[in-house]
Write a protein that holds these residues in place. Structure first.
Motif, PDB file in Angstrom:
ATOM      1  N   THR A   1       2.992 -31.353   6.731  1.00 52.45           N
ATOM      2  CA  THR A   1       4.196 -31.951   6.160  1.00 52.45           C
ATOM      3  C   THR A   1       5.280 -30.895   5.975  1.00 52.45           C
ATOM      4  OG1 THR A   1       3.327 -31.643   3.923  1.00 52.45           O
ATOM      5  CG2 THR A   1       2.884 -33.750   5.010  1.00 52.45           C
ATOM      6  N   LEU A   2       6.527 -31.366   5.849  1.00 52.61           N
ATOM      7  CA  LEU A   2       7.675 -30.470   5.760  1.00 52.61           C
ATOM      8  C   LEU A   2       8.255 -30.446   4.356  1.00 52.61           C
ATOM      9  CD1 LEU A   2       9.632 -31.401   9.031  1.00 52.61           C
ATOM     10  CD2 LEU A   2       7.905 -29.630   8.713  1.00 52.61           C
ATOM     11  N   VAL A   3       8.814 -29.280   3.986  1.00 54.34           N
ATOM     12  CA  VAL A   3       9.518 -29.135   2.722  1.00 54.34           C
ATOM     13  C   VAL A   3      10.665 -28.154   2.932  1.00 54.34           C
ATOM     14  CG1 VAL A   3       7.996 -27.269   1.934  1.00 54.34           C
ATOM     15  CG2 VAL A   3       9.278 -28.616   0.253  1.00 54.34           C
ATOM     16  N   VAL A   4      11.785 -28.392   2.292  1.00 58.33           N
ATOM     17  CA  VAL A   4      12.912 -27.469   2.360  1.00 58.33           C
ATOM     18  C   VAL A   4      12.628 -26.292   1.435  1.00 58.33           C
ATOM     19  CG1 VAL A   4      15.389 -27.187   1.920  1.00 58.33           C
ATOM     20  CG2 VAL A   4      14.531 -29.310   2.913  1.00 58.33           C
ATOM     21  N   THR A   5      12.740 -25.083   1.934  1.00 58.01           N
ATOM     22  CA  THR A   5      12.469 -23.889   1.136  1.00 58.01           C
ATOM     23  C   THR A   5      13.636 -23.614   0.178  1.00 58.01           C
ATOM     24  OG1 THR A   5      13.512 -22.391   2.716  1.00 58.01           O
ATOM     25  CG2 THR A   5      11.171 -22.918   3.064  1.00 58.01           C
ATOM     26  N   ARG A   6      13.419 -22.646  -0.713  1.00 52.04           N
ATOM     27  CA  ARG A   6      14.489 -22.255  -1.625  1.00 52.04           C
ATOM     28  C   ARG A   6      15.705 -21.768  -0.843  1.00 52.04           C
ATOM     29  NH1 ARG A   6      12.969 -17.967  -6.124  1.00 52.04           N
ATOM     30  NH2 ARG A   6      11.666 -19.743  -6.738  1.00 52.04           N
ATOM     31  N   GLU A   7      15.449 -20.980   0.210  1.00 50.25           N
ATOM     32  CA  GLU A   7      16.559 -20.483   1.026  1.00 50.25           C
ATOM     33  C   GLU A   7      17.286 -21.636   1.719  1.00 50.25           C
ATOM     34  OE1 GLU A   7      17.453 -17.356   4.715  1.00 50.25           O
ATOM     35  OE2 GLU A   7      15.433 -17.499   3.846  1.00 50.25           O
ATOM     36  N   GLY A   8      16.518 -22.630   2.181  1.00 53.67           N
ATOM     37  CA  GLY A   8      17.132 -23.780   2.819  1.00 53.67           C
ATOM     38  C   GLY A   8      17.972 -24.581   1.839  1.00 53.67           C
ATOM     39  N   ALA A   9      17.464 -24.738   0.605  1.00 53.56           N
ATOM     40  CA  ALA A   9      18.214 -25.480  -0.411  1.00 53.56           C
ATOM     41  C   ALA A   9      19.518 -24.763  -0.753  1.00 53.56           C
ATOM     42  CB  ALA A   9      17.351 -25.649  -1.661  1.00 53.56           C
ATOM     43  N   GLU A  10      19.466 -23.423  -0.807  1.00 51.80           N
ATOM     44  CA  GLU A  10      20.680 -22.659  -1.084  1.00 51.80           C
ATOM     45  C   GLU A  10      21.686 -22.821   0.048  1.00 51.80           C
ATOM     46  OE1 GLU A  10      19.438 -18.670  -1.737  1.00 51.80           O
ATOM     47  OE2 GLU A  10      18.581 -19.075  -3.741  1.00 51.80           O
ATOM     48  N   ALA A  11      21.188 -22.806   1.296  1.00 57.55           N
ATOM     49  CA  ALA A  11      22.089 -22.982   2.443  1.00 57.55           C
ATOM     50  C   ALA A  11      22.762 -24.344   2.401  1.00 57.55           C
ATOM     51  CB  ALA A  11      21.298 -22.812   3.744  1.00 57.55           C
ATOM     52  N   LEU A  12      22.017 -25.362   1.965  1.00 58.69           N
ATOM     53  CA  LEU A  12      22.595 -26.704   1.834  1.00 58.69           C
ATOM     54  C   LEU A  12      23.657 -26.736   0.736  1.00 58.69           C
ATOM     55  CD1 LEU A  12      19.770 -29.424   2.076  1.00 58.69           C
ATOM     56  CD2 LEU A  12      21.881 -29.311   3.397  1.00 58.69           C
TER      57      LEU A  12
END
Length: 640
Positions: A514-525
């Protein structure tokens, strides 16, 4: 002298230095003399001499050398430098005969014992062993542990046991063979005889397992670089694969190659298609009768056919040095197996090509096989291995660096100039909006359902798929439903895996990927950060043609017409003797002849692979052929 490979510390065991093992300079010169006079080589390959010296010093040895790195020489030269018998454990009957043929062609007293021999031939070889006539004995592991063999081994003045393809002893390896586990019993039978374990591919976990399973005592450990600089790696999207394969082969007419397929049926279909278009091809898989399998393999080894279409059942230990290309028609299960299979190309060091045809359909097939596994731990390992394989297939970076990283080795350069991505870098594009859509969809699905889903489901939501799960879970009512219809499912798959590779999205390694958005991905968003991705191979600009701009590593420029004449002479001599052509001379030797034009016997001194025995047997006929050629053709000059 060639540049030496790197040696690494391993499991706290220090690499044994060359100095101190053979302290007399004369002894070292003796090794070089043996190498040249018997095998015709002027220098050792990386780590060969150090391994040989450790063996001669009576040490247990673990040696990891890449395919084509010269593992056999590491136990063959010690066998000639001291009295007594070296027992070589080999998993394949074909490999035993092949290596013995080559050794006997150089004048070495070597033999093998296996099920192909008649009772009379076996008795004759046993008698020779009791009379100490042989220096090397090749034998399969299961035969070595049969009743009565332990007593024979004690009588035969065994000085070393060399275990080839040692990764077969580890259940963590890609080719585990239960019969190898019995080899630990040799320590009880011959407690004072040193053991040498050799393999071409093994992760650190497998290396440690080999040392433990074989009960190696304070071994000298040698790990060479995994880099094969003469191999060119290329991955292209699979699109009409039969046509792609034919186009690839057409540019390599007459060269030997292997096509690896995922199923037995695919090997037969592919071989039939190639034969129908005039190519000399045969299939090889475990479903064929042993007699037909052996016949097809022998035809390939003897250059009677140039192409083998095979499952992974083919290749381990195949000592054919002039395989010029390997094509993976289907996606391999893991990167270790892929490395081993591509390594069957270019064993002689000459330039060779490796092509992988890649499609999302192959990924789906592999995931289906994984889902059918009954053991959840096996499923987890298989998914992790497949993910690594996908990273290799889809990376926009250097493929050579990706392979080496898997084995814990860092490629020291910024590019290799011999993979598709380095030769023709893929285009990049501003992927900020697609990345935002992908990550937002992961978050919306998790918020709505309170559980995570995998890559395929996220892509179904993005592309507005009308699937049963999408409707049942209400994901067709999400704000992200259908917002990605501008890209194909395959393109979204490539984008998703690029986000995983960059660490913006993580893939769970549990039972379900399964997939999850990482902390770095959330910051980029949140920060609306610009995200640049390499163009997925399925999108325009994503797959480069891979044009080459410079000479290839290992290339030997020569008179190609003369090279063809020498190949025909070699084939005739090999057929007369009933051996594969490379037992007479390898392609490197013939290319050097076609470059240097030796017409006197003393002019063969600097030709690679011409030892004393082969010079005596073949020198005159090759010199005469070259002289005859020069009678009606001019010499060509080569600057490099």
């Amino acid at each position: 002298m060639r540049k030496r490979g790197r040696a690494f510390l391993f499991s706290g065991l220090p690499l044994v230095p060359a100095r101190g093992l053979v302290s007399m300079k004369g002894a070292v010169d003796d090794l070089l003399l043996r190498l040249k006079s018997t095998f015709g080589y002027n220098s050792f390959r990386p780590l060969q001499r150090e391994i040989i010296e450790a063996s001669l010093a009576g040490r247990d040895v673990f040696a990891l050398l890449p395919t084509g790195g010269g593992k056999s020489m590491c136990f063959q030269i010690p066998a000639l430098e001291r009295p007594g018998l070296t027992v070589v454990v080999s998993p394949l009957i074909a490999l035993m005969k092949d290596q013995v043929d080559q050794l006997q062609a150089t004048g070495v007293a070597a033999t093998y014992l296996n099920s192909t021999l008649s009772a009379e031939a076996a008795r004759s070889r046993f008698a020779g062993l009791h009379r100490n006539e042989w220096r090397l004995l090749y034998v399969a592991p299961e035969r070595l542990m049969m009743d009565g063999w332990q007593e024979n081994l004690r009588k035969w003045s065994v000085r070393t046991i060399a275990i080839d393809e040692a990764h077969c002893i580890s259940e963590w390896g890609h080719d585990f063979r239960p019969e190898y586990r019995q080899l630990a019993g040799l320590r009880e039978t011959l407690p004072d005889v040193p053991v040498m374990a050799l393999t071409a591919t093994a992760t650190e976990r497998v290396r440690a397992d080999i040392v433990g399973r074989l009960k190696l005592r304070d071994p000298a450990v040698f790990v060479a670089s995994f880099n094969r600089p003469n191999l060119t790696y290329r991955v292209v999207p699979k699109d009409q694969p039969q046509r792609q394969l034919l186009d690839f082969i057409r540019r390599r007419e007459g060269e030997s190659g292997i096509v690896y397929c995922a199923s037995r049926a695919a090997t037969e279909r592919t071989a039939e298609a190639l034969v129908a278009r005039g190519h000399r091809a045969r299939s090889y898989h475990a479903g064929l009768h042993a007699e037909e399998r052996n016949r097809n393999q022998d035809a390939f080894l003897r250059d009677e056919v140039t192409i083998i279409c095979a499952t992974i059942a083919f290749g381990m230990g195949i000592n054919k040095p002039n395989v010029r290309w390997v094509v993976h028609y289907d996606l391999p299960k893991n990167l270790e197996g892929y490395y081993q299979e591509t390594g069957r190309a270019g064993r002689d060091g000459l330039p060779s090509d490796c092509l992988l045809l890649y499609s999302a359909g192959d990924v789906a097939k592999q995931l289906h096989f994984i889902d059918e596994m009954s053991d959840s731990a096996e499923q987890q390992v298989a998914r992790r291995q497949l993910t690594t394989m996908l990273h290799y297939a889809e990376t926009a970076g250097c493929r050579r660096a990706e392979v080496l990283k898997y084995f814990g080795e860092r490629y020291p350069h910024n590019g290799c100039a011999s993979c598709d991505n380095c030769l023709e870098p893929r285009e990049t594009f501003d992927a900020t909006v697609p990345a935002q859509k992908f990550m937002s969809c992961i978050i919306r699905v998790a918020q709505a359902s309170r559980f995570r889903v995998g890559m395929n489901h996220i892509i179904e939501v993005l592309t507005g798929a009308d699937s049963e799960k999408v409707r049942r879970w209400g994901h067709d009512r999400l704000s992200t439903y259908g917002i990605g219809r501008d890209f194909s499912r395959r393109a979204w798959s490539g984008i998703g895996r690029e986000l995983v590779r960059l660490g913006l999205v993580a893939m769970d390694e549990g039972q379900f990927a399964t997939l999850v958005v990482t902390r770095e991905g959330a910051e980029a968003l949140r920060e609306r950060r610009k995200i640049t991705l390499s163009m997925p191979m399925e999108m325009p600009g994503g797959s480069a043609p891979g044009r080459r701009k410079s000479a290839r590593p290992g290339e030997i420029k020569c008179d190609e017409i003369l090279f063809g004449e020498l190949r025909r002479l070699r084939k005739r001599l090999a057929d007369e003797r009933g051996v594969p052509a490379y037992v007479i001379f390898g392609d490197v030797t013939l290319r050097e002849m076609a470059r240097e034009y030796p017409i006197e016997l003393d002019q063969f001194a600097n030709i690679t692979g011409v030892g004393a025995r082969k010079l005596d047997e073949y020198g005159a006929v090759f010199a005469a052929t070259i002289a005859e050629y020069l009678g009606s053709n001019s010499r060509l000059e080569f600057t490099s």
